[in-house]
Design a protein around this motif. Structure first.
Motif, PDB file in Angstrom:
ATOM      1  N   LYS A 429       1.168  -1.276  -0.027  1.00  8.37           N
ATOM      2  CA  LYS A 429       0.534   0.103  -0.450  1.00  8.37           C
ATOM      3  C   LYS A 429       0.927   1.540  -0.002  1.00  8.37           C
ATOM      4  O   LYS A 429       1.754   0.759   0.513  1.00  8.37           O
ATOM      5  N   GLU A 430       0.709   2.385  -0.721  1.00  7.98           N
ATOM      6  CA  GLU A 430       1.661   3.316  -1.112  1.00  7.98           C
ATOM      7  C   GLU A 430       0.655   4.509  -0.347  1.00  7.98           C
ATOM      8  O   GLU A 430      -0.089   4.572  -0.821  1.00  7.98           O
ATOM      9  N   THR A 431       1.785   5.317  -0.066  1.00  4.58           N
ATOM     10  CA  THR A 431       0.923   6.483   0.894  1.00  4.58           C
ATOM     11  C   THR A 431       1.616   7.651  -0.007  1.00  4.58           C
ATOM     12  O   THR A 431       2.924   7.809  -0.894  1.00  4.58           O
ATOM     13  N   LYS A 432       0.942   8.282  -1.132  1.00  2.02           N
ATOM     14  CA  LYS A 432       1.304   9.436  -1.910  1.00  2.02           C
ATOM     15  C   LYS A 432       0.752  10.609  -1.595  1.00  2.02           C
ATOM     16  O   LYS A 432      -0.298  11.286  -2.134  1.00  2.02           O
ATOM     17  N   PRO A 433       1.586  11.605   0.358  1.00  2.00           N
ATOM     18  CA  PRO A 433       1.036  12.728   0.426  1.00  2.00           C
ATOM     19  C   PRO A 433       1.293  13.629  -0.312  1.00  2.00           C
ATOM     20  O   PRO A 433       2.522  13.227  -1.387  1.00  2.00           O
ATOM     21  N   GLN A 434       1.096  14.633  -0.792  1.00  2.00           N
ATOM     22  CA  GLN A 434       2.289  15.914  -0.654  1.00  2.00           C
ATOM     23  C   GLN A 434       3.172  16.519  -0.399  1.00  2.00           C
ATOM     24  O   GLN A 434       3.616  16.466   1.143  1.00  2.00           O
ATOM     25  N   ARG A 435       4.367  16.163  -0.822  1.00  2.00           N
ATOM     26  CA  ARG A 435       5.792  16.370  -0.415  1.00  2.00           C
ATOM     27  C   ARG A 435       6.455  17.735  -0.349  1.00  2.00           C
ATOM     28  O   ARG A 435       6.394  18.028  -1.359  1.00  2.00           O
ATOM     29  N   VAL A 436       6.799  18.178   0.810  1.00  2.00           N
ATOM     30  CA  VAL A 436       7.711  19.651   1.318  1.00  2.00           C
ATOM     31  C   VAL A 436       9.045  19.311   1.152  1.00  2.00           C
ATOM     32  O   VAL A 436       8.535  19.111   2.844  1.00  2.00           O
ATOM     33  N   GLY A 589      -3.504  12.000   0.422  1.00  2.00           N
ATOM     34  CA  GLY A 589      -3.969  13.735  -0.118  1.00  2.00           C
ATOM     35  C   GLY A 589      -2.918  14.077   1.600  1.00  2.00           C
ATOM     36  O   GLY A 589      -3.572  15.747   0.935  1.00  2.00           O
ATOM     37  N   GLY A 590      -2.555  13.909   2.178  1.00  2.00           N
ATOM     38  CA  GLY A 590      -2.167  14.909   3.632  1.00  2.00           C
ATOM     39  C   GLY A 590      -1.231  15.458   2.927  1.00  2.00           C
ATOM     40  O   GLY A 590      -0.863  15.276   1.683  1.00  2.00           O
ATOM     41  N   LEU A 591      -0.668  16.689   3.818  1.00  2.00           N
ATOM     42  CA  LEU A 591       1.267  16.816   3.919  1.00  2.00           C
ATOM     43  C   LEU A 591       1.769  16.362   4.590  1.00  2.00           C
ATOM     44  O   LEU A 591       1.803  16.085   5.897  1.00  2.00           O
ATOM     45  N   PHE A 592       3.496  15.841   3.707  1.00  2.00           N
ATOM     46  CA  PHE A 592       4.351  16.032   4.276  1.00  2.00           C
ATOM     47  C   PHE A 592       5.435  16.442   4.444  1.00  2.00           C
ATOM     48  O   PHE A 592       6.270  16.928   3.873  1.00  2.00           O
ATOM     49  N   LEU A 593       6.692  17.122   5.512  1.00  2.00           N
ATOM     50  CA  LEU A 593       6.954  17.839   5.247  1.00  2.00           C
ATOM     51  C   LEU A 593       8.419  17.132   6.050  1.00  2.00           C
ATOM     52  O   LEU A 593       8.747  16.926   6.805  1.00  2.00           O
ATOM     53  N   LEU A 594       9.122  17.463   5.001  1.00  2.00           N
ATOM     54  CA  LEU A 594      10.675  17.284   5.128  1.00  2.00           C
ATOM     55  C   LEU A 594      12.036  17.636   5.563  1.00  2.00           C
ATOM     56  O   LEU A 594      12.156  18.766   4.772  1.00  2.00           O
ATOM     57  N   HIS A 595      12.376  18.361   6.814  1.00  2.00           N
ATOM     58  CA  HIS A 595      13.953  18.833   6.720  1.00  2.00           C
ATOM     59  C   HIS A 595      14.610  18.687   7.315  1.00  2.00           C
ATOM     60  O   HIS A 595      15.192  17.595   7.703  1.00  2.00           O
ATOM     61  N   THR A 596      15.511  19.174   6.461  1.00  2.00           N
ATOM     62  CA  THR A 596      16.855  18.826   5.920  1.00  2.00           C
ATOM     63  C   THR A 596      18.059  19.329   5.739  1.00  2.00           C
ATOM     64  O   THR A 596      17.642  19.853   5.227  1.00  2.00           O
ATOM     65  N   LEU A 597      18.798  19.065   6.194  1.00  2.00           N
ATOM     66  CA  LEU A 597      20.341  19.530   4.736  1.00  2.00           C
ATOM     67  C   LEU A 597      20.718  18.337   4.443  1.00  2.00           C
ATOM     68  O   LEU A 597      22.376  18.968   3.796  1.00  2.00           O
ATOM     69  N   GLN A 598      20.399  17.203   4.338  1.00  2.00           N
ATOM     70  CA  GLN A 598      21.323  16.330   3.475  1.00  2.00           C
ATOM     71  C   GLN A 598      20.217  16.026   2.071  1.00  2.00           C
ATOM     72  O   GLN A 598      19.414  14.942   2.216  1.00  2.00           O
ATOM     73  N   SER A 599      19.538  16.978   1.006  1.00  2.00           N
ATOM     74  CA  SER A 599      18.676  16.789   0.116  1.00  2.00           C
ATOM     75  C   SER A 599      18.966  15.425  -0.816  1.00  2.00           C
ATOM     76  O   SER A 599      18.675  15.483  -1.605  1.00  2.00           O
ATOM     77  N   HIS A 600      20.471  15.943  -1.480  1.00  2.00           N
ATOM     78  CA  HIS A 600      20.861  14.843  -2.083  1.00  2.00           C
ATOM     79  C   HIS A 600      21.601  13.258  -1.387  1.00  2.00           C
ATOM     80  O   HIS A 600      21.467  12.535  -2.129  1.00  2.00           O
ATOM     81  N   HIS A 601      21.022  13.115   0.129  1.00  2.00           N
ATOM     82  CA  HIS A 601      21.048  11.853   0.706  1.00  2.00           C
ATOM     83  C   HIS A 601      19.983  10.535  -0.534  1.00  2.00           C
ATOM     84  O   HIS A 601      18.234  11.255  -0.212  1.00  2.00           O
ATOM     85  N   HIS A 602      20.288   9.708  -0.727  1.00  2.00           N
ATOM     86  CA  HIS A 602      19.565   9.011  -1.502  1.00  2.00           C
ATOM     87  C   HIS A 602      18.381   8.315  -0.751  1.00  2.00           C
ATOM     88  O   HIS A 602      17.281   8.254  -1.247  1.00  2.00           O
ATOM     89  N   ALA A 603      18.505   8.202   0.554  1.00  2.00           N
ATOM     90  CA  ALA A 603      16.702   8.206   1.307  1.00  2.00           C
ATOM     91  C   ALA A 603      15.881   8.973   0.841  1.00  2.00           C
ATOM     92  O   ALA A 603      15.076   9.072   0.094  1.00  2.00           O
ATOM     93  N   VAL A 604      16.554  10.458   0.738  1.00  2.00           N
ATOM     94  CA  VAL A 604      15.521  11.574   0.426  1.00  2.00           C
ATOM     95  C   VAL A 604      15.577  11.425  -0.548  1.00  2.00           C
ATOM     96  O   VAL A 604      14.178  11.817  -0.886  1.00  2.00           O
TER      97      VAL A 604
END
Length: 725
Positions: A429-436, A589-604
């Motif tokens: 089951k895939e969750t597809k929120p709006q990612r910011v 349809g919800g919102l997922f907010l991710l704060h990181t300084l590692q935006s190029h990390h393969h997990a992100v």
């Protein structure tokens, strides 16, 4: 022609094995049964587990079995085959392995007692009369203790004259147990009540509170003593109203035993290997109930392994509601008599669902048709003490040997599970929120985060770091460290605490210069304070870990890069696991907010693109390059010393390297990533082996590593470690 008699090969907790004989044939297969036997080396007896039955000529030199105390085996006989297949790799013996995977209450022992025959003897010296006074008061006393208090010659004389008698009895475990739990979790109140205690007592009290916070469950007295807490401290905490005694059990179900499933849920006959990927908790439980209907309708048993007590408390009430007493639970927090009853209830000859934590996967189930492994990537599947088994791997092998269906849930799959996922049917089951993506050192500064959080709805805010913040001394230019560890202290309002060893102190000044300090960084308490000050009326849930259940209109992960600061080869996987679990708590349809300084990390990158294969392929490439699992067998030799002594650590390294010189092993030496921990100086040796090894070479390497454990008391050898930290 000599008559052949049945003989049994048994194993003991110390790894030894012995042969015992039976006086007559028995009408059941005794493999896996507990037996009480006399020891050749002493007059006392011990508990052993039968691993083999065979016929041989009788000999008076071969001791007899004392008795079989149980109607059922104490461990599933198939488990012995699984363990035998893993002894070499895990540097252990069958006896040690078996006794680590059965409950401690099963290990009975034999004790010798003195009992008075003559209750009121006359004309004896006053010193001898003291013995009878003591026996009269106590009824019976352990003979070894009595010999320490009184002259053994006098005791033997009394025995010869039949004034006392010596009895040998098997001592069974207690059937009632009490647990301790905190009476208050308010740290300010704790500090107020222990204000006048001496420094050492304060330190122990704070350590106890820290243990309850870390483990999240009631603790037995013996467990607290093993963890270094003194009896006087426990009494002191009870007197101060900081601890209370409780008896704890999971919710009971008092219904009648159900002879057949109720048919509440339509049965599911699962595929032979099935992965439930990223399913919400409620959906997993419902699927489990439907599989349970099928298993019980077939007259079989369903082994359900759940890694946390919190999850057992989610699963068990639902299972017992549907299946009545056919749902059997085994957990450390049950009363002792409930543990014993439920363990042997698993062996009864009717279909049931047995739910427990991973360590107890070898309960003596009669007819296991399915094995369910909940959250297969959870760290609890790796034992943190010898023999350090990967219990998930044992569960997989066990299911294969008994021919049971294997079902796993993953959120997300571990790297190892991803590699073998082609052998499973996958329901996902895939969750597809709006990612910011929120970049920058502080997500509160530009106001964008706050704008999102002002929206109506339920909001979950996650920050991995506990406490309020770290503390920074501007004069010295350093963060405050734990005096016992090379770990930054966490500030938590009125005190500082080490997140690793539990050290706590009320002083927040710099220990170097005595100057005041300022907050540095964000822990969950500071995040909570900041959000509440800016949005007082919002509907917020704050946590350091994604919760097991619940859906939120928005989920914000802040300052999660702290996971990547852990110096360990699995940190990328742990980071990705945290992010996916957090994202899965978002509503459709919800919102997922991710704060990181590692935006190029393969997990992100993988998460933002919604393509999990990007993470796994990059992570596998990294592991393969450095020859880490799953592309090698890894052994960690952890050397913990009271003083800094690199010379001794190098001596151990050089000896090991020389012993493995003509093998395919790679041997690497370094200081541990966290060099000083709990007042110990830590060095480590990594031994990397190819996955494919001839048995002869693996036997040689295993012998060398086991010899190292015996020769150096301060060196622990950990096969396939979960972490190098």
């Amino acid at each position: 022609m000599s008559t052949l008699f049945p003989h049994l090969k048994v194993v003991f907790p110390n790894g030894r094995s012995e042969i015992y004989r039976l006086e007559e044939e028995i009408d059941f297969n005794p493999v896996g049964y507990r037996v009480l036997v006399p020891l050749k080396s002493s007059q006392r007896g011990a508990t052993a587990i039968v691993v083999k039955k065979f016929l041989a000529k009788p000999s008076e030199a071969t001791p007899r079995i004392d008795s079989f105390p149980d109607r059922f085996p104490v461990i599933n006989p198939v488990a012995l085959e699984v363990l035998k297949n893993n002894l070499l790799e895990y540097l252990t013996t069958l006896g040690e392995s078996v006794f680590k995977l059965i409950p401690t209450w099963a290990d009975w022992y034999q004790e010798t007692f003195a009992v008075a025959v003559e209750k009121d003897p006359q004309g004896l010296p006053s010193g001898v009369l003291k013995i009878f006074a003591k026996l009269k008061k106590r009824g019976r006393i352990e003979y070894e203790k009595l010999k320490k208090e009184f002259d053994p010659k006098i005791l033997r004389l009394l025995e010869e004259h039949r004034l006392i008698k010596i009895e040998t009895r098997w001592v069974a475990p207690k059937v009632e147990e009490e647990f301790f739990k905190p009476a208050t979790t308010d740290m300010e109140e704790v500090l107020r009540r222990i204000k006048r205690a001496r420094a050492q007592r304060k330190e122990e009290v704070l350590k106890v509170i820290s243990l309850f916070e870390e483990l999240g469950r009631p603790l037995e007295r013996d467990e607290l003593l093993r963890l270094g807490i003194s009896s006087p401290t426990l009494r002191y905490m009870e007197e101060k109203g900081l601890l209370k005694r409780v008896t704890y059990s999971l919710p009971p179900f008092r219904g009648e035993l159900l002879k057949s499933p109720r048919g509440v849920y339509s049965p599911i006959n699962p595929p032979s290997r099935w992965e439930l990927r990223n399913l919400p908790l409620e959906e997993r439980i419902e699927t489990l109930l439907r599989m349970g209907e099928w298993v019980i309708s077939q007259g079989g048993d369903f082994l359900v392994l759940v890694p946390e007590l919190e999850l057992i408390e989610e699963f068990y009430p639902r299972l017992s509601e549907v299946f009545g007493d056919r749902a059997v639970v085994y957990a450390e927090t049950l009363l002792q008599k409930e543990k014993i009853k439920n363990w042997f209830k698993s062996a009864e000859d009717y279909g049931k669902i047995f739910i427990t934590t991973p360590r107890w996967l070898f309960a003596p189930l009669k007819n296991p048709l399915a094995v369910y492994v909940e959250d297969e990537g959870h760290p609890s599947y790796k034992m943190f003490q010898s023999p350090y088994f990967n219990l998930k791997r044992l569960a997989f092998e066990y299911a294969k040997l008994v021919g049971a269906k294997l079902i796993v849930s993953s959120e997300p799959p571990s790297v190892e599970q991803f590699l073998i996922s082609k052998t499973f049917e996958v329901r996902s089951k895939e969750t597809k929120p709006q990612r910011v993506l929120l970049e920058g050192k502080n997500p509160f500064e530009d106001g964008i985060l706050i704008q999102y959080l002002r929206r109506e709805g339920k909001h979950l805010i996650l920050t991995p770091k506990k406490g309020y913040s770290n503390l920074y001394c501007q004069r010295c230019g350093v963060l405050l460290e734990c005096p016992r560890c090379e770990v930054y202290l966490a500030y938590n309002f009125n005190f500082v605490e080490c997140p690793v060893c539990g050290f706590k102190a009320e002083k927040t000044e710099c220990p170097r210069c005595g100057e005041g300090t300022k907050s540095f960084g964000y822990g969950i308490e500071r995040v909570k304070e900041t959000v509440k000050s800016l949005i007082p009326e919002g509907d917020f849930t704050f946590s350091t870990h994604p919760p097991q259940r619940g859906e939120f209109d928005s989920v914000a992960v802040l300052f999660a890069d702290s996971i990547l600061s852990i110096p360990d080869f699995r940190k990328g996987e742990e980071f990705y696991r945290y992010l996916i679990k957090a994202q899965n708590r978002t509503k459709k349809g919800g919102l997922f907010l991710l704060h990181t300084l590692q935006s190029h990390h393969h997990a992100v990158v993988s998460l933002l693109k919604g393509d999990s294969s990007l993470f796994y392929l990059k992570e596998l490439e990294f592991r393969k390059l450095l020859e880490f699992p799953p592309f090698s067998r890894l052994y960690l030799v952890a050397i913990n010393l009271e003083e800094e002594n690199e010379q001794l650590a190098l001596k151990i390294f050089n000896r090991l390297k020389e012993a493995l010189k003509f093998t395919s092993a790679q041997v690497e030496f370094s200081k541990a990533p966290t060099f000083r921990l709990r007042e110990k100086y830590r060095y480590q040796i990594l031994v990397k082996l190819p996955l494919k090894l001839e048995d002869r070479e693996l036997q040689k390497i295993s012998k060398v590593l086991r010899g190292l454990k015996i020769s150096y008391r301060r060196a622990r050898v950990i096969p396939n470690p979960r972490s190098l930290v």
